[in-house]
Design an enzyme around this catalytic site. Structure first.
Site, PDB file in Angstrom:
ATOM      1  N   CYS A  95       0.819  -1.217   0.000  1.00  0.00           N
ATOM      2  CA  CYS A  95       0.000   0.000   0.000  1.00  0.00           C
ATOM      3  C   CYS A  95       0.856   1.271   0.000  1.00  0.00           C
ATOM      4  CB  CYS A  95      -1.004  -0.075   1.152  1.00  0.00           C
ATOM      5  SG  CYS A  95      -2.461   0.931   0.868  1.00  0.00           S
ATOM      6  N   HIS A 193      -3.951  -5.806   2.156  1.00  0.00           N
ATOM      7  CA  HIS A 193      -3.799  -6.041   3.590  1.00  0.00           C
ATOM      8  C   HIS A 193      -4.526  -7.345   3.908  1.00  0.00           C
ATOM      9  CE1 HIS A 193      -2.524  -1.844   4.005  1.00  0.00           C
ATOM     10  NE2 HIS A 193      -3.559  -1.517   3.265  1.00  0.00           N
TER      11      HIS A 193
HETATM   12  N1  GLN Z   1      -1.936   7.057   1.616  1.00  0.00           N
HETATM   13  C1  GLN Z   1      -2.022   6.079   0.561  1.00  0.00           C
HETATM   14  C2  GLN Z   1      -3.336   6.119  -0.200  1.00  0.00           C
HETATM   15  O1  GLN Z   1      -4.350   6.524   0.334  1.00  0.00           O
HETATM   16  C3  GLN Z   1      -1.793   4.717   1.156  1.00  0.00           C
HETATM   17  C4  GLN Z   1      -2.907   4.259   2.048  1.00  0.00           C
HETATM   18  C5  GLN Z   1      -2.584   3.018   2.834  1.00  0.00           C
HETATM   19  O2  GLN Z   1      -1.436   2.652   2.981  1.00  0.00           O
HETATM   20  N2  GLN Z   1      -3.612   2.390   3.374  1.00  0.00           N
HETATM   21  O3  GLN Z   1      -3.350   5.745  -1.349  1.00  0.00           O
END
Ligand code: GLN
Length: 237
Positions: A95, A193
């Site tokens: 992510c 995740h």
């Molecule tokens: N900030 C990034 C996004 O919103 C990653 C989000 C995350 O790691 N859950 O795309």
């Protein structure tokens, strides 16, 4: 004590990037190695500390926009991860961690922020948040079963010619173009995740195999039950 022969897992910036239990990826790798009689050493690298170059598998997780920007700046200045990858170490980036590995990503105001350029990808902030379960078929060259996990991100990621999509989405958004994640050399990037490696032990063994060579099979009863339950919950019957 450092042992020369132990498999070294390096968990990058738990103080900045560790949302949704992504640290579980480290535990899954540790357990799957130990169950095969492989010694494991785990190094937690906080963001004020240098990233050691001697790791075998590096892991980095998801995070909010501002810790993501800070993490990218520190990794870029540090250079340890880049040197480890140049040496042939493996990396799982999830992510926010995935976006950081590219050339740039969208910051908290949507501004472009420089990544560290380990993957030929770039990300921007999308129109809508991608949130929910994700199911995807993995690139056949990797020999990993269907991916299951959940996503929660604003970013949309474009892949360049030097990476291959990790998978094609059946359910969920992933990169935003029908693909999810990417891979290149011994690097896997993903929006998943779950933690990703608890939901997808095949992905865990892909990383372990890169680091240690051929692996003995394991009895995956609990993993299989979790996967079956999650896949049945989202795939049409
Ligand atoms: N900030 C990034 C996004 O919103 C990653 C989000 C995350 O790691 N859950 O795309």
């Amino acid at each position: 004590m450092q042992s020369e022969s132990a498999l070294r897992l390096v968990w990058i910036y738990p103080d900045l990037l560790s949302t949704y239990g992504d640290q579980g990826n480290v535990l899954v790798l540790e357990q799957r190695a130990r169950r095969r009689g492989i010694d494991v050493e785990i190094v937690h690298v906080r963001s004020a500390d240098p990233v050691p170059e001697s790791g075998d598998i590096y892991l980095i997780g998801g995070g909010e926009d501002r810790p993501q920007i800070l993490g990218a700046e520190r990794l870029r200045r540090d250079g340890g991860l880049q040197r480890a990858i140049a040496r042939g170490a493996a990396l799982l980036a999830v992510c926010a961690g995935y976006q950081i590995m590219g050339s740039s990503f969208g910051g908290d105001e949507g501004q472009p922020v420089a990544g560290i350029g380990l993957l030929d990808i770039s990300s921007v902030r999308g129109q809508a948040r991608a949130v929910g379960e994700l199911v995807a078929e993995v690139d056949a060259t990797l020999n990993v079963p269907t991916l299951t996990g959940f996503e929660n991100h604003m970013g949309v990621t474009q892949l360049g010619p030097d990476v291959r999509p990790l998978s094609r989405t059946l359910v969920g958004i992933g990169n935003g173009d029908g693909t999810e994640g990417c891979h290149s050399g011994r690097i896997v990037g993903t929006y998943l995740h779950g933690p990703a490696l608890a939901r997808n032990p095949g992905l865990a063994d892909l990383l372990l195999g890169w680091a240690t060579g051929p692996l003995a099979p394991l009895d995956d009863g609990w993993f299989d039950r979790l996967r079956e339950e999650r896949l049945a919950a989202v795939l049409p019957r």
